[in-house]
Design an enzyme around this catalytic site. Structure first.
Site, PDB file in Angstrom:
ATOM      1  N   ASN A 132      -4.572 -12.547  -1.431  1.00  0.00           N
ATOM      2  CA  ASN A 132      -3.113 -12.675  -1.356  1.00  0.00           C
ATOM      3  C   ASN A 132      -2.527 -13.736  -2.287  1.00  0.00           C
ATOM      4  O   ASN A 132      -1.310 -13.923  -2.328  1.00  0.00           O
ATOM      5  CB  ASN A 132      -2.684 -12.994   0.079  1.00  0.00           C
ATOM      6  CG  ASN A 132      -2.769 -11.780   0.987  1.00  0.00           C
ATOM      7  OD1 ASN A 132      -2.833 -10.648   0.511  1.00  0.00           O
ATOM      8  ND2 ASN A 132      -2.781 -12.006   2.292  1.00  0.00           N
ATOM      9  N   ARG A 157       3.549  -4.079  -1.905  1.00  0.00           N
ATOM     10  CA  ARG A 157       2.183  -4.590  -1.723  1.00  0.00           C
ATOM     11  C   ARG A 157       2.119  -5.575  -0.556  1.00  0.00           C
ATOM     12  O   ARG A 157       1.180  -5.571   0.237  1.00  0.00           O
ATOM     13  CB  ARG A 157       1.722  -5.258  -3.021  1.00  0.00           C
ATOM     14  CG  ARG A 157       0.292  -5.787  -2.975  1.00  0.00           C
ATOM     15  CD  ARG A 157      -0.175  -6.198  -4.365  1.00  0.00           C
ATOM     16  NE  ARG A 157      -1.506  -6.758  -4.332  1.00  0.00           N
ATOM     17  CZ  ARG A 157      -1.815  -8.010  -4.657  1.00  0.00           C
ATOM     18  NH1 ARG A 157      -0.862  -8.836  -5.073  1.00  0.00           N
ATOM     19  NH2 ARG A 157      -3.057  -8.452  -4.590  1.00  0.00           N
ATOM     20  N   PRO A 185      -8.879  -3.993   2.032  1.00  0.00           N
ATOM     21  CA  PRO A 185      -9.767  -3.202   1.176  1.00  0.00           C
ATOM     22  C   PRO A 185      -9.664  -3.641  -0.288  1.00  0.00           C
ATOM     23  O   PRO A 185      -8.603  -3.474  -0.906  1.00  0.00           O
ATOM     24  CB  PRO A 185      -9.262  -1.765   1.369  1.00  0.00           C
ATOM     25  CG  PRO A 185      -7.863  -1.906   1.885  1.00  0.00           C
ATOM     26  CD  PRO A 185      -7.826  -3.179   2.655  1.00  0.00           C
ATOM     27  N   HIS A 239       0.086   2.539  -5.894  1.00  0.00           N
ATOM     28  CA  HIS A 239      -0.364   1.893  -7.129  1.00  0.00           C
ATOM     29  C   HIS A 239       0.455   2.331  -8.338  1.00  0.00           C
ATOM     30  O   HIS A 239       0.267   1.803  -9.435  1.00  0.00           O
ATOM     31  CB  HIS A 239      -1.843   2.211  -7.384  1.00  0.00           C
ATOM     32  CG  HIS A 239      -2.776   1.491  -6.464  1.00  0.00           C
ATOM     33  ND1 HIS A 239      -4.114   1.803  -6.335  1.00  0.00           N
ATOM     34  CD2 HIS A 239      -2.565   0.470  -5.602  1.00  0.00           C
ATOM     35  CE1 HIS A 239      -4.684   1.004  -5.452  1.00  0.00           C
ATOM     36  NE2 HIS A 239      -3.757   0.188  -4.987  1.00  0.00           N
ATOM     37  N   ASP A 248       3.186  -7.434  11.476  1.00  0.00           N
ATOM     38  CA  ASP A 248       3.746  -8.492  12.314  1.00  0.00           C
ATOM     39  C   ASP A 248       4.288  -9.672  11.517  1.00  0.00           C
ATOM     40  O   ASP A 248       4.576 -10.728  12.090  1.00  0.00           O
ATOM     41  CB  ASP A 248       2.686  -8.995  13.310  1.00  0.00           C
ATOM     42  CG  ASP A 248       1.524  -9.708  12.627  1.00  0.00           C
ATOM     43  OD1 ASP A 248       1.392  -9.572  11.388  1.00  0.00           O
ATOM     44  OD2 ASP A 248       0.747 -10.389  13.330  1.00  0.00           O
ATOM     45  N   HIS A 288      -0.310  -5.425   2.751  1.00  0.00           N
ATOM     46  CA  HIS A 288      -1.210  -6.524   3.091  1.00  0.00           C
ATOM     47  C   HIS A 288      -0.895  -7.101   4.464  1.00  0.00           C
ATOM     48  O   HIS A 288      -1.784  -7.621   5.144  1.00  0.00           O
ATOM     49  CB  HIS A 288      -1.148  -7.604   2.019  1.00  0.00           C
ATOM     50  CG  HIS A 288      -1.914  -7.257   0.782  1.00  0.00           C
ATOM     51  ND1 HIS A 288      -2.683  -8.171   0.089  1.00  0.00           N
ATOM     52  CD2 HIS A 288      -2.046  -6.081   0.107  1.00  0.00           C
ATOM     53  CE1 HIS A 288      -3.250  -7.570  -0.950  1.00  0.00           C
ATOM     54  NE2 HIS A 288      -2.868  -6.310  -0.967  1.00  0.00           N
ATOM     55  N   ASP A 289       0.356  -7.027   4.870  1.00  0.00           N
ATOM     56  CA  ASP A 289       0.735  -7.481   6.206  1.00  0.00           C
ATOM     57  C   ASP A 289       0.154  -6.543   7.267  1.00  0.00           C
ATOM     58  O   ASP A 289      -0.517  -6.978   8.208  1.00  0.00           O
ATOM     59  CB  ASP A 289       2.262  -7.524   6.322  1.00  0.00           C
ATOM     60  CG  ASP A 289       2.735  -8.086   7.654  1.00  0.00           C
ATOM     61  OD1 ASP A 289       2.076  -9.009   8.168  1.00  0.00           O
ATOM     62  OD2 ASP A 289       3.759  -7.615   8.178  1.00  0.00           O
ATOM     63  N   GLY A 297      -1.741  -5.777  12.025  1.00  0.00           N
ATOM     64  CA  GLY A 297      -0.603  -4.907  12.219  1.00  0.00           C
ATOM     65  C   GLY A 297       0.593  -5.474  11.486  1.00  0.00           C
ATOM     66  O   GLY A 297       0.542  -6.574  10.924  1.00  0.00           O
ATOM     67  N   ASP A 341       6.692   7.255  -9.041  1.00  0.00           N
ATOM     68  CA  ASP A 341       6.514   8.664  -9.377  1.00  0.00           C
ATOM     69  C   ASP A 341       5.053   9.045  -9.169  1.00  0.00           C
ATOM     70  O   ASP A 341       4.282   8.278  -8.579  1.00  0.00           O
ATOM     71  CB  ASP A 341       6.957   8.922 -10.827  1.00  0.00           C
ATOM     72  CG  ASP A 341       6.256   7.993 -11.831  1.00  0.00           C
ATOM     73  OD1 ASP A 341       5.143   7.500 -11.530  1.00  0.00           O
ATOM     74  OD2 ASP A 341       6.810   7.764 -12.919  1.00  0.00           O
TER      75      ASP A 341
END
Length: 317
Positions: free
Chosen positions: A92, A60, A159, A189, A72, A64-65, A70, A249
């Protein structure tokens, strides 16, 4: 035009320029730090053995990064007296396991000082997290640089779980990602846990006709309502993302077609014929899902820009 809209335009133009910033290479550290993959894998494995939530957290964190400026490593930076950083932005706050990246960086600094970027460590850790959870492994192209900018307000561009299909497509397309990438990356997820606030809108006061989203399987909705009452005050209350929350899975897709998806954004994947077809395809074939996921995460993690190699992943040089 609101601040978020202006920020969105700035980030979109930034991401467009990032795609061609510089090429990554699997062999980037072949001469300067040949054991980088093994060192990161060892640290991630040790952490995951001590805390089963680590793989989901690192995967995750990588998403989020990459979705802000980008890939980074800007999500790793600490806030300062004059700047509130991404990790302290509302979406976050629940990120954790930053210590795993710190430990990997410490080991890499001992082995090859000043060479490996924190952004590359996070990309490797995400790969290792999936592999340790029984999912696929892949060669990670390297050579990312660490960004010097991290702004909490920009996390508004991540998002949220309440987006509908058209909003999801817009968010992903702004980052050069396709409908298939959206469906494949949503499969991430399959690992982890969601707090009640992420799906409260689907189980209480859904609309004027239904208290719970009628698309949600009734028994599943009832169990969620019991776990997450309308005036829930339990800070850590929530639900695992699927019954095999520590295994990478295709159970996420199987549950989604059964009406057991948690988020509005999960359910949205069934509102479009093409994405719905992919959901069913991945529900029927873990091999098809894994192949698509690897292709899409490599595409996402290729969003890179200019920067530096931090000596401490929490602080710019």
């Amino acid at each position: 035009m609101g601040d978020v809209t202006v920020a969105s335009l700035v980030i979109v133009s930034l991401l467009v320029s990032l795609v061609a910033a510089h090429a990554l290479s699997v062999d980037y550290y072949a001469k300067t730090c040949p054991d980088v993959d093994a060192i990161v894998a060892k640290v991630v494995k040790k952490a995951a053995m001590g805390d089963s939530t680590v793989p989901a957290a690192l995967l995750r964190m990588h998403f989020h990064d990459c979705f802000i400026r980008g890939c980074d490593g800007s999500v790793l930076l600490n806030s300062t007296k004059t700047n509130k950083a991404e990790k302290d932005g509302p979406p976050n706050i629940s990120l954790h396991a930053f210590y795993v990246i710190d430990h990997a960086k410490e080991e890499l600094e001992a082995a090859c000082p000043g060479v490996v970027s924190c952004a590359d460590i996070l990309a490797l850790a995400a790969r290792d997290s999936v592999a340790l959870s029984g999912g696929p492994s892949w060669e990670v192209p390297k050579g990312r640089k660490d960004g010097r900018i991290s702004i909490a307000n920009e996390t508004n561009l991540l998002p949220p779980p309440t987006l509908n299909f058209s909003q999801l497509i817009q968010s992903f397309s702004q980052r050069g990602l396709s409908l298939k990438d959206l469906v494949a990356l949503s499969g991430g997820h399959t690992l982890g846990f969601a707090h009640c606030s992420s799906f409260q809108n689907r189980i209480h006061k859904f609309n004027s006709s239904f208290d719970a989203d009628p698309a949600m399987e009734p028994a599943f909705a009832a169990s969620l309502r019991q776990t997450c009452p309308i005036h829930n005050k339990a800070r850590n209350a929530g639900s695992i993302m699927d019954p095999t929350a520590t295994a990478f899975d295709n159970m996420y897709y199987k549950h989604l077609v059964q009406g057991r998806g948690l988020f509005t954004s999960d359910q949205a994947l069934l509102s479009n014929l093409e994405s719905k077809s992919l959901v069913h395809k991945f529900a029927e074939s873990q091999e098809a899902f894994e192949k698509a996921f690897v292709k899409s995460i490599l595409k996402m993690s290729s969003l890179v820009g200019e920067g530096e190699v931090r000596l401490d992943c929490r602080v710019v040089r």
